[in-house]
Design an enzyme around this catalytic site. Structure first.
Site, short mmCIF file in Angstrom:
data_model
loop_
_atom_site.label_atom_id
_atom_site.label_comp_id
_atom_site.label_asym_id
_atom_site.label_seq_id
_atom_site.Cartn_x
_atom_site.Cartn_y
_atom_site.Cartn_z
N LYS A 17 0.82 -1.18 0.00
CA LYS A 17 0.00 0.00 0.00
C LYS A 17 0.86 1.25 0.00
O LYS A 17 0.41 2.35 -0.27
CB LYS A 17 -0.86 0.02 1.27
CG LYS A 17 -1.76 -1.18 1.42
CD LYS A 17 -2.44 -1.18 2.80
CE LYS A 17 -2.50 -2.59 3.31
NZ LYS A 17 -2.85 -2.67 4.74
N GLY A 18 2.13 1.06 0.37
CA GLY A 18 3.01 2.19 0.64
C GLY A 18 3.15 3.20 -0.49
O GLY A 18 3.31 4.39 -0.24
N ASP A 57 4.39 3.21 6.49
CA ASP A 57 3.75 2.84 7.75
C ASP A 57 4.73 2.28 8.77
O ASP A 57 5.84 1.84 8.44
CB ASP A 57 2.69 1.77 7.50
CG ASP A 57 3.32 0.41 7.19
OD1 ASP A 57 4.16 0.33 6.29
OD2 ASP A 57 2.99 -0.57 7.89
N LYS A 73 17.31 3.69 0.51
CA LYS A 73 18.26 3.49 1.62
C LYS A 73 19.39 2.61 1.10
O LYS A 73 19.37 1.39 1.29
CB LYS A 73 17.58 2.75 2.78
CG LYS A 73 16.59 3.53 3.60
CD LYS A 73 16.16 2.66 4.77
CE LYS A 73 14.90 3.16 5.41
NZ LYS A 73 14.39 2.23 6.44
N VAL A 105 11.42 5.34 8.71
CA VAL A 105 10.60 6.53 8.49
C VAL A 105 9.12 6.17 8.29
O VAL A 105 8.80 5.03 7.93
CB VAL A 105 11.09 7.34 7.26
CG1 VAL A 105 12.48 7.89 7.51
CG2 VAL A 105 11.06 6.49 6.00
N ASP A 152 14.83 -0.59 -0.10
CA ASP A 152 15.58 -0.84 1.13
C ASP A 152 16.59 -1.96 0.88
O ASP A 152 17.66 -1.73 0.32
CB ASP A 152 14.56 -1.17 2.22
CG ASP A 152 15.18 -1.33 3.59
OD1 ASP A 152 16.22 -0.72 3.85
OD2 ASP A 152 14.61 -2.08 4.42
N GLU A 175 7.47 2.61 -6.19
CA GLU A 175 7.61 2.03 -4.84
C GLU A 175 7.82 3.14 -3.82
O GLU A 175 8.27 4.24 -4.17
CB GLU A 175 8.78 1.03 -4.88
CG GLU A 175 9.21 0.38 -3.60
CD GLU A 175 8.16 -0.46 -2.89
OE1 GLU A 175 7.07 0.06 -2.65
OE2 GLU A 175 8.47 -1.60 -2.51
P1 IMP Z 1 12.89 -4.19 0.62
O1 IMP Z 1 13.59 -3.26 -0.35
O2 IMP Z 1 12.48 -5.48 0.00
O3 IMP Z 1 13.69 -4.37 1.87
O4 IMP Z 1 11.54 -3.61 1.11
C1 IMP Z 1 11.11 -2.34 0.93
C2 IMP Z 1 9.82 -2.24 1.71
O5 IMP Z 1 10.08 -2.29 3.11
C3 IMP Z 1 9.17 -0.92 1.45
O6 IMP Z 1 8.26 -0.99 0.40
C4 IMP Z 1 8.48 -0.66 2.76
O7 IMP Z 1 7.21 -1.26 2.75
C5 IMP Z 1 9.32 -1.35 3.80
N1 IMP Z 1 10.22 -0.41 4.48
C6 IMP Z 1 11.56 -0.36 4.42
N2 IMP Z 1 12.05 0.64 5.15
C7 IMP Z 1 10.98 1.26 5.69
C8 IMP Z 1 10.84 2.41 6.55
O8 IMP Z 1 11.80 3.09 6.96
N3 IMP Z 1 9.56 2.76 6.87
C9 IMP Z 1 8.47 2.08 6.43
N4 IMP Z 1 8.57 1.00 5.63
C10 IMP Z 1 9.81 0.60 5.27
MG MG Z 2 5.38 -1.42 3.46
#
Ligand code: IMP
Ligand code: MG
Length: 217
Positions: A80-81, A196, A168, A190, A140, A136
């Site tokens: 949903k982000g 969220d 990040k 954040v 992360d 997105e």
């Molecule tokens: P990744 O790149 O697979 O680790 O996941 C990214 C997802 O992790 C993002 O779409 C967010 O939903 C969640 N996420 C990562 N860091 C944060 C943060 O600082 N705040 C909120 N959600 C985060």
């Molecule tokens: Mg999320």
């Protein structure tokens, strides 16, 4: 607290809330033990103001409009982000565009190093031969976007790019970069602007840092 642990808890909390039959049951004894306390977003440090966000989204919208001049594009938001970022970005793009959405489950992401990402909702319309931009909220570890990129490439789009509100880079576990980034941020958790913690704060209009030790706890 390690923020990855927080992210895991966030996922665990949401599924626990779902299993318990919805948010209203958070008042039960069991839920009151497991749902994190509400921290007023006004008390959190602002990382990016609504003005800073709007300026960057507008700039990226203009860049995309120039790069895809005369083309049609499909924006695929990751629920949903990314919903709020996508709605602003789409309004900053002047070329022909349509929306679609996918949803993924990040269950097990923090514990399983292979990065178990599962598709919960697929695209509604075919993207073969189309110019696609995945939208997105945060890039992360990169597990979600590399999974989605692989999945979308199977549909043979004419091109595939990634737009993310935040990046990040320090946290990356798999090599993946976004083509459009509003802000590169340090390794902090954040909330706001769609993002969220335990499903809260998505509607906070600016981007704020979630305190590791909320005041009073
Ligand atoms: P990744 O790149 O697979 O680790 O996941 C990214 C997802 O992790 C993002 O779409 C967010 O939903 C969640 N996420 C990562 N860091 C944060 C943060 O600082 N705040 C909120 N959600 C985060
Ligand atoms: Mg999320």
């Amino acid at each position: 607290m390690d923020y990855m642990a927080e992210a895991t808890q966030s996922d665990a909390f949401s599924s626990e809330i779902r299993r318990a039959g919805g948010p209203q049951s958070r008042y039960s004894t069991r839920m009151s033990l497991s749902v994190p306390p509400y921290v007023a977003p006004e008390t959190m440090e602002v990382l990016y103001s609504t003005k800073q966000i709007a300026d960057r989204v507008k700039a990226i919208g203009q860049q995309i409009s120039e790069e895809y001049k005369g083309e049609s594009i499909v924006l695929i938001g990751v629920l949903k982000g990314a919903a709020i970022f996508l709605s602003d970005l789409a309004r900053a793009i002047s070329v022909d565009n349509t929306f679609d959405f996918v949803a993924v489950s990040s269950y097990g992401r923090a514990r399983v190093s292979s990065g178990a990402v599962k598709l919960i909702k697929d695209i509604d319309n075919p993207i073969e031969g189309k110019h696609v931009i995945i939208v997105e909220d945060i890039l992360d570890t990169g597990l979600t976007l590399s999974y989605l990129r692989g999945l979308m490439l199977q549909h043979k789009p004419a091109s595939l790019k990634i737009a993310t509100c935040l990046d990040k880079p320090e946290r990356r576990l798999v090599p993946i970069e976004a083509d459009y980034v509003c802000f590169k941020i340090p390794n902090r958790f954040v909330i706001g602007y769609g993002m969220d913690f335990a499903e809260r704060y998505r509607g906070v209009p600016d981007i704020r840092i979630m305190p590791e030790n909320p005041p009073g706890h």
